[in-house]
Design a protein around this motif. Structure first.
Motif, PDB file in Angstrom:
ATOM      1  N   PRO A  52       0.813  -1.218   0.000  1.00  0.00           N
ATOM      2  CA  PRO A  52       0.000   0.000   0.000  1.00  0.00           C
ATOM      3  C   PRO A  52       0.845   1.265   0.000  1.00  0.00           C
ATOM      4  CG  PRO A  52      -0.090  -1.070   2.149  1.00  0.00           C
ATOM      5  CD  PRO A  52       0.610  -2.013   1.225  1.00  0.00           C
ATOM      6  N   PHE A  60      -6.901   4.025   1.869  1.00  0.00           N
ATOM      7  CA  PHE A  60      -7.277   3.539   0.542  1.00  0.00           C
ATOM      8  C   PHE A  60      -8.657   4.086   0.159  1.00  0.00           C
ATOM      9  CE2 PHE A  60      -7.228  -0.697  -2.119  1.00  0.00           C
ATOM     10  CZ  PHE A  60      -7.399   0.052  -3.278  1.00  0.00           C
ATOM     11  N   TRP A 120      -5.537   1.251  -6.795  1.00  0.00           N
ATOM     12  CA  TRP A 120      -4.990   2.491  -6.221  1.00  0.00           C
ATOM     13  C   TRP A 120      -4.215   3.244  -7.310  1.00  0.00           C
ATOM     14  CZ3 TRP A 120      -3.768   2.510  -0.409  1.00  0.00           C
ATOM     15  CH2 TRP A 120      -3.378   3.776   0.034  1.00  0.00           C
ATOM     16  N   SER A 129       2.146   1.803  -3.529  1.00  0.00           N
ATOM     17  CA  SER A 129       0.995   2.211  -4.339  1.00  0.00           C
ATOM     18  C   SER A 129       0.703   3.689  -4.130  1.00  0.00           C
ATOM     19  CB  SER A 129      -0.242   1.391  -3.957  1.00  0.00           C
ATOM     20  OG  SER A 129      -0.022   0.016  -4.122  1.00  0.00           O
ATOM     21  N   SER A 130       0.700   4.104  -2.873  1.00  0.00           N
ATOM     22  CA  SER A 130       0.422   5.502  -2.535  1.00  0.00           C
ATOM     23  C   SER A 130       1.493   6.437  -3.083  1.00  0.00           C
ATOM     24  CB  SER A 130       0.324   5.651  -1.010  1.00  0.00           C
ATOM     25  OG  SER A 130       0.118   6.994  -0.645  1.00  0.00           O
ATOM     26  N   ILE A 177     -10.910  -3.217  -2.874  1.00  0.00           N
ATOM     27  CA  ILE A 177     -10.517  -2.075  -2.035  1.00  0.00           C
ATOM     28  C   ILE A 177     -10.514  -2.557  -0.588  1.00  0.00           C
ATOM     29  CG2 ILE A 177     -11.049   0.315  -1.404  1.00  0.00           C
ATOM     30  CD1 ILE A 177     -12.640   0.438  -4.098  1.00  0.00           C
ATOM     31  N   HIS A 236      -8.546   7.747  -0.644  1.00  0.00           N
ATOM     32  CA  HIS A 236      -7.937   7.987  -1.967  1.00  0.00           C
ATOM     33  C   HIS A 236      -8.957   7.755  -3.079  1.00  0.00           C
ATOM     34  CE1 HIS A 236      -5.065   7.872  -5.269  1.00  0.00           C
ATOM     35  NE2 HIS A 236      -5.420   6.628  -5.548  1.00  0.00           N
TER      36      HIS A 236
END
Length: 262
Positions: free
Chosen positions: A61, A172, A96, A64-65, A115, A175
């Protein structure tokens, strides 16, 4: 050669950033460090738009961010629209990444969503006992041996892991809501379910069914110049040579893809 002659009108340029694979810090994985130069290059090309070719079952994550944030930061600085095109799957961290696009396009059979956040491991306490192997652990701090695969699973470990997952899941969701906004249907979209093609369109998770080349030509003209960009593989990886660590990463990578029948 025409684009090198200054007095001729140049065709619009659309760099295509390839985001294929699981997301993490392995040599063959997608990571912010590995993709930084590629993403920066795409936005320095004075593009008419930037396209993302996404095919990822997810992964880290944090990576991904970081990747999505870099794309959005440059898109806003340069005033460039970003289109994301999903191939087989954009699930979990893959979705994402897709949400970094101002618009998301899929194939009729693309898998989208998931998600959620997952922690997965193995447990071997019974095997250890049958083999007469004794596990000896000395730790300072009661949580230091959290989710030890050689010890029976404890309720307090599960509670602790869920507490760790909660803020990641919330980030998540935030976002997705920030990027998709009012396009999202009034439905439970954040329970890690996945949807296929047109159903994802109906739910507002994506904008429509379209393929990269014809869609870019429809939006930017038949003469649009698509420039593929992607992270370079290491010298050893090109010849299938890797360390033992990469073998484990490969197993994890295959497990991620297998969840979606790929």
């Amino acid at each position: 050669m025409k684009h090198l002659i200054p007095f001729l009108k140049r065709p619009p340029v659309v760099p295509v950033i390839r985001l294929h694979g699981s997301i993490g810090i392995g040599r063959s994985s997608l990571s912010d460090a590995a993709l930084a130069a590629v993403i920066e290059k795409a936005f320095k090309m004075k593009p008419a738009a930037v396209a993302l070719s996404v095919n990822s079952p997810g992964g880290s994550p944090v990576q991904s961010s970081l990747i999505a944030a870099r794309i959005r930061r440059l898109a806003e600085e340069k005033g460039v629209k970003v289109h994301a095109f999903v191939e087989d799957v954009a699930a979990s961290g893959g979705y994402w990444l897709a949400c970094a696009g101002d618009e998301i396009w899929v194939d009729d059979s693309s898998i989208v969503g998931s998600i959620g956040v997952i922690f997965a491991s193995f447990g071997f306490p019974e095997l250890m006992a049958r083999q007469g192997v004794e596990r000896r652990v000395v730790a300072a701090g009661k949580s230091k041996s959290l989710a030890d695969p050689f010890l029976p699973q404890k309720p307090e470990d599960i509670e602790r892991l869920r507490a760790l997952q909660a803020p990641i899941h919330e980030a998540f969701i935030a976002h997705v809501k920030a990027r998709r906004g009012a396009r999202l249907a009034d439905a439970d979209l954040f329970n890690a379910d996945v949807w296929v093609g047109q159903k994802a369109v109906e739910l507002g998770l994506v904008d429509g069914v379209a393929h990269l080349v014809p869609k870019m030509k429809a939006l930017y003209g038949e003469k649009v110049r698509l420039v593929p960009l992607g992270q370079k593989r290491g010298f050893l990886s090109r010849f299938g040579l890797s360390l033992a660590q990469d073998l484990m990463l490969s197993v994890e990578d295959k497990a991620l893809w297998a969840r979606y029948g790929l």
